[in-house]
Write a protein that holds these residues in place. Sequence first.
Motif, PDB file in Angstrom:
ATOM      1  N   GLY A  52      21.533  24.286  10.341  1.00 36.41           N
ATOM      2  CA  GLY A  52      22.484  23.510   9.565  1.00 36.41           C
ATOM      3  C   GLY A  52      22.009  23.316   8.144  1.00 36.41           C
ATOM      4  O   GLY A  52      21.190  24.083   7.618  1.00 36.41           O
ATOM      5  N   TYR A  53      22.533  22.250   7.525  1.00 35.20           N
ATOM      6  CA  TYR A  53      22.191  21.911   6.142  1.00 35.20           C
ATOM      7  C   TYR A  53      21.958  20.408   6.054  1.00 35.20           C
ATOM      8  O   TYR A  53      22.339  19.634   6.944  1.00 35.20           O
ATOM      9  N   GLY A  54      21.366  19.986   4.973  1.00 31.82           N
ATOM     10  CA  GLY A  54      21.120  18.566   4.782  1.00 31.82           C
ATOM     11  C   GLY A  54      20.642  18.277   3.385  1.00 31.82           C
ATOM     12  O   GLY A  54      20.820  19.082   2.465  1.00 31.82           O
ATOM     13  N   TYR A  55      20.032  17.091   3.240  1.00 33.25           N
ATOM     14  CA  TYR A  55      19.485  16.656   1.954  1.00 33.25           C
ATOM     15  C   TYR A  55      18.116  16.043   2.185  1.00 33.25           C
ATOM     16  O   TYR A  55      17.848  15.454   3.239  1.00 33.25           O
ATOM     17  N   ALA A  56      17.250  16.207   1.197  1.00 30.65           N
ATOM     18  CA  ALA A  56      15.922  15.603   1.222  1.00 30.65           C
ATOM     19  C   ALA A  56      15.715  14.811  -0.053  1.00 30.65           C
ATOM     20  O   ALA A  56      16.224  15.182  -1.117  1.00 30.65           O
ATOM     21  N   GLU A  57      14.965  13.716   0.064  1.00 25.01           N
ATOM     22  CA  GLU A  57      14.603  12.891  -1.093  1.00 25.01           C
ATOM     23  C   GLU A  57      13.101  12.660  -1.066  1.00 25.01           C
ATOM     24  O   GLU A  57      12.546  12.253  -0.038  1.00 25.01           O
ATOM     25  N   LEU A  58      12.453  12.909  -2.207  1.00 28.92           N
ATOM     26  CA  LEU A  58      11.002  12.815  -2.321  1.00 28.92           C
ATOM     27  C   LEU A  58      10.653  11.925  -3.502  1.00 28.92           C
ATOM     28  O   LEU A  58      11.019  12.218  -4.643  1.00 28.92           O
ATOM     29  N   THR A  59       9.942  10.829  -3.239  1.00 25.05           N
ATOM     30  CA  THR A  59       9.543   9.925  -4.310  1.00 25.05           C
ATOM     31  C   THR A  59       8.032   9.717  -4.270  1.00 25.05           C
ATOM     32  O   THR A  59       7.373   9.968  -3.263  1.00 25.05           O
ATOM     33  N   GLY A  60       7.491   9.254  -5.387  1.00 27.94           N
ATOM     34  CA  GLY A  60       6.067   8.971  -5.467  1.00 27.94           C
ATOM     35  C   GLY A  60       5.220  10.176  -5.801  1.00 27.94           C
ATOM     36  O   GLY A  60       3.985  10.089  -5.767  1.00 27.94           O
ATOM     37  N   TYR A  61       5.829  11.299  -6.135  1.00 29.25           N
ATOM     38  CA  TYR A  61       5.084  12.493  -6.524  1.00 29.25           C
ATOM     39  C   TYR A  61       4.872  12.530  -8.036  1.00 29.25           C
ATOM     40  O   TYR A  61       3.793  12.904  -8.513  1.00 29.25           O
ATOM     41  N   ASP A  78       0.805  -1.213   0.000  1.00 25.27           N
ATOM     42  CA  ASP A  78       0.000   0.000   0.000  1.00 25.27           C
ATOM     43  C   ASP A  78       0.840   1.265   0.000  1.00 25.27           C
ATOM     44  O   ASP A  78       0.340   2.364   0.242  1.00 25.27           O
ATOM     45  N   ALA A  79       2.146   1.150  -0.308  1.00 18.48           N
ATOM     46  CA  ALA A  79       3.031   2.318  -0.300  1.00 18.48           C
ATOM     47  C   ALA A  79       2.868   3.134  -1.571  1.00 18.48           C
ATOM     48  O   ALA A  79       2.791   2.600  -2.679  1.00 18.48           O
ATOM     49  N   LEU A  80       2.824   4.461  -1.398  1.00 21.78           N
ATOM     50  CA  LEU A  80       2.783   5.388  -2.524  1.00 21.78           C
ATOM     51  C   LEU A  80       4.158   5.973  -2.818  1.00 21.78           C
ATOM     52  O   LEU A  80       4.584   6.074  -3.964  1.00 21.78           O
ATOM     53  N   GLY A  81       4.881   6.350  -1.780  1.00 14.58           N
ATOM     54  CA  GLY A  81       6.205   6.957  -1.932  1.00 14.58           C
ATOM     55  C   GLY A  81       6.744   7.307  -0.562  1.00 14.58           C
ATOM     56  O   GLY A  81       6.147   6.988   0.460  1.00 14.58           O
ATOM     57  N   TRP A  82       7.882   7.987  -0.532  1.00 11.69           N
ATOM     58  CA  TRP A  82       8.455   8.355   0.760  1.00 11.69           C
ATOM     59  C   TRP A  82       9.098   9.726   0.707  1.00 11.69           C
ATOM     60  O   TRP A  82       9.441  10.250  -0.353  1.00 11.69           O
ATOM     61  N   ASP A  83       9.243  10.315   1.891  1.00  6.86           N
ATOM     62  CA  ASP A  83      10.003  11.538   2.108  1.00  6.86           C
ATOM     63  C   ASP A  83      11.133  11.182   3.072  1.00  6.86           C
ATOM     64  O   ASP A  83      10.871  10.665   4.164  1.00  6.86           O
ATOM     65  N   TRP A  84      12.367  11.454   2.693  1.00  2.00           N
ATOM     66  CA  TRP A  84      13.536  11.119   3.517  1.00  2.00           C
ATOM     67  C   TRP A  84      14.366  12.378   3.714  1.00  2.00           C
ATOM     68  O   TRP A  84      14.530  13.186   2.785  1.00  2.00           O
ATOM     69  N   PRO A 109       8.574  21.843 -13.988  1.00  2.00           N
ATOM     70  CA  PRO A 109       8.339  22.117 -15.413  1.00  2.00           C
ATOM     71  C   PRO A 109       8.727  20.943 -16.299  1.00  2.00           C
ATOM     72  O   PRO A 109       8.416  20.951 -17.493  1.00  2.00           O
ATOM     73  N   HIS A 110       9.384  19.937 -15.737  1.00  2.00           N
ATOM     74  CA  HIS A 110       9.861  18.793 -16.511  1.00  2.00           C
ATOM     75  C   HIS A 110       8.836  17.659 -16.540  1.00  2.00           C
ATOM     76  O   HIS A 110       8.617  17.036 -17.582  1.00  2.00           O
ATOM     77  N   THR A 111       8.211  17.370 -15.380  1.00  2.00           N
ATOM     78  CA  THR A 111       7.286  16.236 -15.274  1.00  2.00           C
ATOM     79  C   THR A 111       5.859  16.643 -14.926  1.00  2.00           C
ATOM     80  O   THR A 111       4.958  15.819 -15.036  1.00  2.00           O
ATOM     81  N   GLY A 112       5.665  17.876 -14.491  1.00  2.00           N
ATOM     82  CA  GLY A 112       4.354  18.302 -14.033  1.00  2.00           C
ATOM     83  C   GLY A 112       4.025  17.863 -12.622  1.00  2.00           C
ATOM     84  O   GLY A 112       2.933  18.169 -12.115  1.00  2.00           O
ATOM     85  N   ALA A 113       4.930  17.151 -11.966  1.00  2.00           N
ATOM     86  CA  ALA A 113       4.689  16.701 -10.596  1.00  2.00           C
ATOM     87  C   ALA A 113       4.745  17.877  -9.634  1.00  2.00           C
ATOM     88  O   ALA A 113       5.530  18.818  -9.814  1.00  2.00           O
TER      89      ALA A 113
END
Length: 395
Positions: A378-387, A260-266, A323-327
């Motif tokens: 501070g600083y970091g990184y984010a990853e977003l999938t399923g959008y 039932d997974a759609l995507g994740w935010d990390w 502008p590339h995928t419309g997501a």
Amino acid sequence: MVSESVHSGANVIRILFAGALILTLVILGFSLIGGANAPAPAGAVLLNTAGDPAGYARAVEPWDWQFPVDFGAHPEFQTEWWYYTGNLATEEGRRFGFQFTIFRRSITPAVEATESEWRTNQVYMAHFAVSDIADQRFFHESRLVRGAADLAGAVLTPNYRVWLEDWGISGLNPEATLTQIQARGGEFALNLTLEQTKPPALHGDDGLSAKSDQVGNASYYYSLTRLLTRGEVRIGEQTYSVTGAAWKDHEFGTSALGEDALGWDWFGLQFDDGRELMVGQIRLLDGGKDPYFGGLLINADGSTRVLPADAIVIDAQGSWTSPHTGATYPAGWTMQIDVGTAAPLVLEVTPLMADQELHDGGIAYWEGAVQIAGSATGYGYAELTGYADSLNGRF
């Protein structure tokens, strides 16, 4: 590939990408198990991007970690990745972000003995991206090759090394506490040295990171959360000397997400006070969140605190449409994290630039440099999938 835009203001499981390798191989029309020119096998078994887990090891109990051995490959598992992200700056304060990742995917549990150097049951893919914050330009490329004929691989002798063609990570000492990343794209390049400052941080139950309530839907997962980094970034004809901090994730397993997974935010966040924080959430098709994936707080001394999912509240703020995928992706986040102190961590996380979407590798996702304000900075990184693409049924 370059994504370029101008704005008035200034983002763990990554199995979907490794799974997407399989579909790509079918499209390319060759079999890695056969010789160099062998056709794709009939029946299109490879079209199942999830792959058949039968015959592979599964992540079902805590791992007996041995470093530096476990910096290397674990071919008994179907999927593995070595993921490096970081924030860098020149002496003058010009900022860059980078992502460098190599994925390994097994397409059968074993490979037949052969004299051909081309025969293999392993494929490798790499993603390489640089964010030029000052000019709001995002560069990214990907590569895909078979794990044969020295085109790609992961070894421990004489030192730790993971590579794909001329892109790679190499250990500079036997313990691999000092490593080098070298990669060159059409318009951008990295040459960085990374120094480990803390022991590996083990996620979940001593490195067993559950992704759902189903046994085996898990990975073995550790991070090196503060790698002191120095070297060079090239953009076009200009080379910049930079320093900063990088983060390494290394995971391996055979399956990870629930049906039932759609995507994740990390999020991998590095605080100015010497602590780091990994938090994430798995978004479900019904709009809920999976209760089995939480986070980890790494203290300045390297000690850790596991954070259950109910200790983490992540609220998206605003939106940005690609502008590339419309997501449509979140344009920032507020977080409230119970870390066992009298007051929770309250954070504002903002992308250093909006357009950090990788969109040329078959499956689009957002991975980018972020800045942290609030209870910690501070600083970091984010990853977003399923959008852009739902992960449901993809692996």
